[in-house]
Scaffold this active site. Structure first.
Site, PDB file in Angstrom:
ATOM      1  N   HIS A   1       0.871  -1.182   0.000  1.00 34.04           N
ATOM      2  CA  HIS A   1       0.000   0.000   0.000  1.00 34.04           C
ATOM      3  C   HIS A   1       0.912   1.238   0.000  1.00 34.04           C
ATOM      4  CE1 HIS A   1      -2.882   2.928   1.710  1.00 34.04           C
ATOM      5  NE2 HIS A   1      -3.839   2.078   1.438  1.00 34.04           N
TER       6      HIS A   1
ATOM      7  N   ASP B   1       2.584  -4.925   7.879  1.00 32.98           N
ATOM      8  CA  ASP B   1       1.378  -4.112   7.726  1.00 32.98           C
ATOM      9  C   ASP B   1       0.177  -5.059   7.764  1.00 32.98           C
ATOM     10  OD1 ASP B   1      -0.782  -2.660   6.854  1.00 32.98           O
ATOM     11  OD2 ASP B   1       0.132  -1.978   4.979  1.00 32.98           O
TER      12      ASP B   1
ATOM     13  N   GLN C   1      -5.102  -5.306   6.492  1.00 35.50           N
ATOM     14  CA  GLN C   1      -6.130  -6.206   5.957  1.00 35.50           C
ATOM     15  C   GLN C   1      -6.209  -7.506   6.742  1.00 35.50           C
ATOM     16  OE1 GLN C   1      -8.427  -5.667   3.631  1.00 35.50           O
ATOM     17  NE2 GLN C   1      -7.624  -3.623   3.314  1.00 35.50           N
TER      18      GLN C   1
ATOM     19  N   LYS D   1     -10.834  -0.657   9.855  1.00 36.11           N
ATOM     20  CA  LYS D   1     -10.988  -1.913   9.105  1.00 36.11           C
ATOM     21  C   LYS D   1     -11.235  -3.089  10.042  1.00 36.11           C
ATOM     22  CE  LYS D   1      -8.243  -0.188   5.303  1.00 36.11           C
ATOM     23  NZ  LYS D   1      -6.996  -0.279   4.507  1.00 36.11           N
TER      24      LYS D   1
ATOM     25  N   CYS E   1      -4.623   2.589  -3.839  1.00 39.92           N
ATOM     26  CA  CYS E   1      -3.379   3.024  -3.184  1.00 39.92           C
ATOM     27  C   CYS E   1      -2.259   2.003  -3.354  1.00 39.92           C
ATOM     28  CB  CYS E   1      -3.597   3.323  -1.693  1.00 39.92           C
ATOM     29  SG  CYS E   1      -4.688   4.697  -1.399  1.00 39.92           S
TER      30      CYS E   1
HETATM   31  C1  LIG Z   1      -6.026   0.431   4.404  1.00 39.76           C
HETATM   32  C2  LIG Z   1      -4.618  -0.006   4.319  1.00 39.76           C
HETATM   33  C3  LIG Z   1      -3.573   0.796   4.761  1.00 39.76           C
HETATM   34  C4  LIG Z   1      -3.781   2.182   5.296  1.00 39.76           C
HETATM   35  O1  LIG Z   1      -4.712   2.216   6.317  1.00 39.76           O
HETATM   36  P1  LIG Z   1      -5.078   3.640   6.955  1.00 39.76           P
HETATM   37  O2  LIG Z   1      -6.201   3.353   7.851  1.00 39.76           O
HETATM   38  O3  LIG Z   1      -5.486   4.509   5.792  1.00 39.76           O
HETATM   39  O4  LIG Z   1      -3.858   4.134   7.601  1.00 39.76           O
HETATM   40  C5  LIG Z   1      -2.293   0.315   4.676  1.00 39.76           C
HETATM   41  N1  LIG Z   1      -2.044  -0.897   4.201  1.00 39.76           N
HETATM   42  C6  LIG Z   1      -3.025  -1.719   3.771  1.00 39.76           C
HETATM   43  C7  LIG Z   1      -2.691  -3.081   3.273  1.00 39.76           C
HETATM   44  C8  LIG Z   1      -4.343  -1.296   3.809  1.00 39.76           C
HETATM   45  O5  LIG Z   1      -5.315  -2.101   3.388  1.00 39.76           O
END
Ligand SMILES: *Cc1c(COP(=O)(O)O)cnc(C)c1O
Length: 416
Positions: A133, A210, A213, A236, A374
């Site tokens: 991302h 990260d 998800q 999320k 993104c």
């Molecule tokens: C949504 C997402 C982000 C960013 O999340 P934010 O809430 O906008 O900081 C980063 N990495 C992944 C894989 C995402 O799905």
């Protein structure tokens, strides 16, 4: 992880009951039922989260820490209690390893600006992958630019999997950090994080994961993964916006300089010298999003109450159902076909721009996202300007998939 949640007492998964807990899902778009299939962008909020937020503001609101009166202590307890819930949810060794942030993006920036600025120097390297991302690309680009370091990128296979051999060969004595996504938001790929951590640690390279998800689709155990940092984002996780969490191993957090300066992160201030508070407070300058943290605590308790066994037992067959259903649409090509993937269906339709797909299915009540999600380097890797993306959550149904497929048939009619 044995939590119980009073709202979900029986562990058998009843989709009707689950959906009733999410009031927003009952609405219609025009005369069509809403089919909300944009969960990878943000998930809807269940009643226990909504209630935790309104309860906090209605009966517990006060600023936290340092207050001697009862209400402030209750707010502090609720805030610190939420930290404990998130720690348990990710299986951190202790609550102090959880730093509340605004979102996943801020968690990554925090590590880049503290650990990164301290550890990365001229000629060093940071390794990421092609499926990151933008939030896990740009902070490292900024850091590398500042320090004269180099960003190295792990390539992907045609099905959207990490090339592990390439990853291993990119790691070396100059590598100061590997930052990798657990589950891709545009491909659905689940990366073998444990294996990746082993490869990195064998070279002495710390790993940030990260989990934006992954954390709402599968159980995350940061100790079993062995990672050094892990970021999640509340909105999320069926929780509020504006709140997220960074997990960091205690010894790393202790050694890191503070992120922002201000209240709560200090232990004493004079004009000559300021000493910093201990972790986690060292990284939480200013009044935090107290209600958000409490809402996030309620959200992770809610998820744990439903249980990942039930969630994956629901979402996995649904992904298979949706994959098979989409493959019947003429001219549709799925982007992201990894053998280990979850809950994300990115696709392109011959002769139709993704944006037009999104606009037409919206008239049928179907909410999907279109664009680059993104992840522009993923689009470039697969040679497409954009995709349409349907993404599932615990409350998604086969009816919503059918509604999407019927809407795509409309798109086909419009574009011939
Ligand atoms: C949504 C997402 C982000 C960013 O999340 P934010 O809430 O906008 O900081 C980063 N990495 C992944 C894989 C995402 O799905």
């Amino acid at each position: 992880m044995a939590h119980t949640d009073p709202t979900v007492t029986d562990r058998t998964f009843d989709i009707g009951r689950i959906r009733e807990l999410f009031p927003i899902l009952a609405q219609r778009v025009g005369d069509k039922p809403l089919a909300y299939l944009d969960n990878a962008a943000t998930t809807q909020k269940p009643r226990p989260v909504l209630e935790a937020l309104s309860r906090y503001y209605a009966s517990e609101n006060a600023n936290i820490h340092r207050g001697v009166y009862a209400l402030s202590q209750r707010a502090t307890d609720a805030y610190e209690g939420a930290r404990g819930k998130v720690a348990r949810f990710l299986n951190a060794a202790e609550p102090a390893e959880i730093i509340f942030t605004r979102n996943a993006t801020e968690g990554i920036n925090l590590v880049a600006q503290t650990f990164g600025r301290q550890q990365v120097g001229d000629g060093d390297e940071v390794v990421i992958s092609t499926m990151e991302h933008h939030s896990n690309i740009v902070p490292w680009q900024m850091l590398c630019e500042e320090k004269g370091a180099r960003l190295r990128v792990v390539p992907l296979t045609d099905s959207g999997e990490l090339m592990l051999d390439e990853l291993a060969s990119l790691l070396g004595p100059r590598t100061k950090l590997l930052s990798i996504v657990h589950m891709s938001n545009s491909l659905g790929t689940i990366n073998p994080v444990r294996r990746v951590v082993e490869l990195a640690h064998a070279q002495g390279v710390p790993v940030l994961v990260d989990g934006s998800q992954a954390a709402y689709h599968m159980p995350v155990d940061v100790q079993a993964l062995g990672c050094d940092f892990y970021v999640v984002t509340g909105h999320k996780l069926y929780g509020p916006t504006g709140i997220g969490a960074l997990y960091g191993r205690r010894e790393l957090l202790d050694a890191m300089p503070p992120y922002q300066g201000g209240g709560d992160m200090i232990s004493s201030v004079t004009f000559e010298r300021t000493t910093y508070n201990e972790v986690p407070h060292k990284f939480e300058a200013g009044t935090p999003h107290i209600a958000g943290a409490i809402g996030l605590g309620a959200a992770v308790d809610f998820i744990a109450g439903v249980g990942f066994d039930a969630i994956t037992a629901h979402e996995r067959p649904l992904l298979q159902y949706a994959t098979a259903a989409l493959e019947t649409v003429p001219g549709l090509r799925l982007i992201g076909t990894a053998s280990d993937k979850a809950s994300i269906l990115s696709f392109v339709l011959d002769g139709v721009h993704a944006h037009d797909i999104g606009t037409i299915v919206d008239t049928e009540g179907v909410a999907i996202r279109t664009g680059h999600h993104c992840t522009q380097p993923v689009m470039e890797r697969f040679g497409v300007p954009a995709t349409a993306r349907a993404s599932l959550a615990m409350y998604s149904t086969t009816m919503e998939i059918d509604q999407l497929v019927a809407a795509l048939t409309k798109v086909r009619e419009v574009f011939g």
